[in-house]
Motif scaffolding. Sequence first.
Motif, short mmCIF file in Angstrom:
data_model
loop_
_atom_site.label_atom_id
_atom_site.label_comp_id
_atom_site.label_asym_id
_atom_site.label_seq_id
_atom_site.Cartn_x
_atom_site.Cartn_y
_atom_site.Cartn_z
N ILE A 225 34.51 55.33 65.14
CA ILE A 225 34.10 56.29 66.15
C ILE A 225 32.81 55.78 66.80
N GLN A 226 32.95 55.38 68.04
CA GLN A 226 31.84 54.79 68.80
C GLN A 226 31.26 53.59 68.06
N ALA A 227 29.98 53.60 67.70
CA ALA A 227 29.34 52.41 67.11
C ALA A 227 29.54 52.32 65.60
N LEU A 228 30.07 53.36 64.99
CA LEU A 228 30.20 53.40 63.53
C LEU A 228 31.64 53.18 63.10
N THR A 229 31.83 52.32 62.08
CA THR A 229 33.15 52.12 61.48
C THR A 229 33.02 52.28 59.98
N LEU A 230 33.96 53.04 59.40
CA LEU A 230 34.02 53.21 57.95
C LEU A 230 35.29 52.55 57.43
N GLY A 231 35.19 51.90 56.29
CA GLY A 231 36.36 51.22 55.71
C GLY A 231 36.48 51.49 54.23
N LEU A 232 37.73 51.50 53.76
CA LEU A 232 38.00 51.71 52.34
C LEU A 232 39.26 50.92 51.97
N THR A 233 39.21 50.26 50.83
CA THR A 233 40.39 49.54 50.35
C THR A 233 40.44 49.60 48.82
N TYR A 234 41.65 49.57 48.31
CA TYR A 234 41.86 49.65 46.85
C TYR A 234 42.95 48.68 46.45
N HIS A 235 42.67 47.86 45.43
CA HIS A 235 43.67 46.98 44.82
C HIS A 235 43.90 47.46 43.40
N SER A 236 45.14 47.69 43.07
CA SER A 236 45.47 48.22 41.74
C SER A 236 45.25 47.16 40.66
N ALA A 237 45.15 47.64 39.43
CA ALA A 237 45.14 46.74 38.29
C ALA A 237 46.52 46.08 38.15
N SER A 238 46.54 44.95 37.48
CA SER A 238 47.80 44.23 37.29
C SER A 238 47.75 43.46 35.98
N THR A 239 48.91 43.20 35.42
CA THR A 239 48.99 42.39 34.22
C THR A 239 49.82 41.14 34.51
N VAL A 240 49.21 39.99 34.30
CA VAL A 240 49.89 38.71 34.46
C VAL A 240 50.28 38.21 33.06
N ARG A 241 51.56 38.01 32.87
CA ARG A 241 52.03 37.49 31.57
C ARG A 241 52.05 35.98 31.63
N LEU A 242 51.14 35.38 30.89
CA LEU A 242 51.03 33.92 30.85
C LEU A 242 51.94 33.38 29.74
N GLY A 243 52.80 32.45 30.11
CA GLY A 243 53.67 31.81 29.15
C GLY A 243 53.47 30.31 29.18
N GLY A 244 53.41 29.69 28.03
CA GLY A 244 53.20 28.24 27.99
C GLY A 244 53.42 27.70 26.60
N ASN A 245 52.64 26.68 26.25
CA ASN A 245 52.80 26.00 24.97
C ASN A 245 51.47 25.87 24.26
N PHE A 246 51.50 26.09 22.97
CA PHE A 246 50.33 25.90 22.11
C PHE A 246 50.50 24.61 21.31
N THR A 247 49.45 23.77 21.31
CA THR A 247 49.49 22.49 20.61
C THR A 247 48.29 22.39 19.66
N PRO A 248 48.50 22.32 18.35
CA PRO A 248 47.38 22.15 17.42
C PRO A 248 46.84 20.73 17.49
N LEU A 249 45.54 20.58 17.25
CA LEU A 249 44.91 19.26 17.31
C LEU A 249 44.54 18.73 15.93
N ASN A 250 44.53 19.58 14.91
CA ASN A 250 44.15 19.16 13.57
C ASN A 250 45.40 19.07 12.69
N THR A 251 45.91 17.87 12.48
CA THR A 251 47.17 17.70 11.73
C THR A 251 47.00 18.04 10.26
N THR A 252 45.78 17.92 9.73
CA THR A 252 45.56 18.24 8.32
C THR A 252 45.82 19.71 8.06
N LEU A 253 45.30 20.58 8.93
CA LEU A 253 45.49 22.01 8.75
C LEU A 253 46.96 22.39 8.94
N VAL A 254 47.67 21.68 9.80
CA VAL A 254 49.10 21.94 9.97
C VAL A 254 49.84 21.60 8.68
#
Length: 435
Positions: A225-254
């Motif tokens: 309105i004239q010289a003034l502008t008001l703004g609002l925005t919202y981003h919801s929460a999200s869950t990203v499921r990460l899938g991959g591979n686990f590699t141990p580095l200490n063979t003695t403990l394995v």
Amino acid sequence: MHSKIAPARAAALIAGVIGTLAAPGGALASGFLLPEASTAGIGTANAMVANPIELGAIPYNAAAMGFHDNSSLALGALMIAPSFSVNTASGNHSGTGATWVAGPMFQAAIKLNQNWRLGLGVTTPFGLETRWGYGTFPALSQSATIPLPPPLGLTTIPTGNHPATTKLEVLDFAPTGAYRVNDNLSLAAGMDIYWAKSAQLDSNLGQMSGDGIGLGFNLGAMYRIQALTLGLTYHSASTVRLGGNFTPLNTTLVMMGQLAQGQPASLNLDLPWRLQVGARYEFTKTFAAEFDWTYTGWSQFRQLVVSGDRTGGIISTETNNWNDASAFRLGLTWQVRPTTQLRCGYAYDQTGQGNGYFSARVPDSDRQTFSIGIAQGLSHGFSIEAGYMYVMGQKRNYAGGVPYSATSGVNGTTALNGQYEMSAHIVGIEALVTF
């Protein structure tokens, strides 16, 4: 697994390897948030949520599309040079990863008719990269000599879980729609399709890498309105499921059955919700100022639940207990010529991470941001923009209140005691066209 005690030892290991995922090696707001979504935003310290004029405001608030009479395309790159260090009992150490880290900035806004607009944006709202050399944290670099059955005899094994490389890059593909209700009001809604294109989480005991997808939504409104502008925005929460591979580095403990074998593994990464409110005022036809408040729901980031295929279901739950945090941003624009605009800005970001679950993968602190930028119009609807930002983190002197032991978690313990420092240089370059 080689013995009945392996699942418990594997849980402790993978939880330590993955640790607290939110390391801010490339992150420039609180936690692992990267709010930089356009070159105009870089030049104004990301104070863009209430700007109906600049094309660079659309990635911050899709409702801005309703105030643009033409379709547009914007393509650019964000380049970050972070610097992290810690002074511990073993001396001063750098935790910086790559010298420069790059991310994409893309925004398309298509005018369908007088009221409707469609948009598609691609940004990198979350990211990180830190690398701590072995020996940075002395309590996590120790080892012990234990007897093994013949013919192995005495064997030295690590007793600490020293963080090494942590890297995360999350892209947001955001299809949006905007409806201009009248000359003063525009509303918008869309999706946030998060793609964790790369995740690397290493310690001296093991490594994990993978990727994943998550979904969210966004809402926006802009009232002018004239010289003034008001703004609002919202981003919801999200869950990203990460899938991959686990590699141990200490063979003695394995071999001893105290460490998980290499196996597929996964975890849920909870991304926070974000609420932004802004007000922009045009003092003259050429000079305007905007003040924004951002509230980030870091309380979503409470736990990391780790699952392994060979260990059967949930094998570890790690608590983070972050707090919601605010950021305050001020941006100025000055139209020095009809085709040339200068920009500057300042921001103050509060950290959402307390001392109770402090992590070396997340040496987070309150931060100040200083920025400048320029936009130059060319012919035939083309323009080019550039921005520079300097991020200065407050020194954080951490002294853990909980003694560290090899059988407990690392976060929030005395093993991470030290003085942490960070800073970063950010450069953005973008080409835009209206048609």
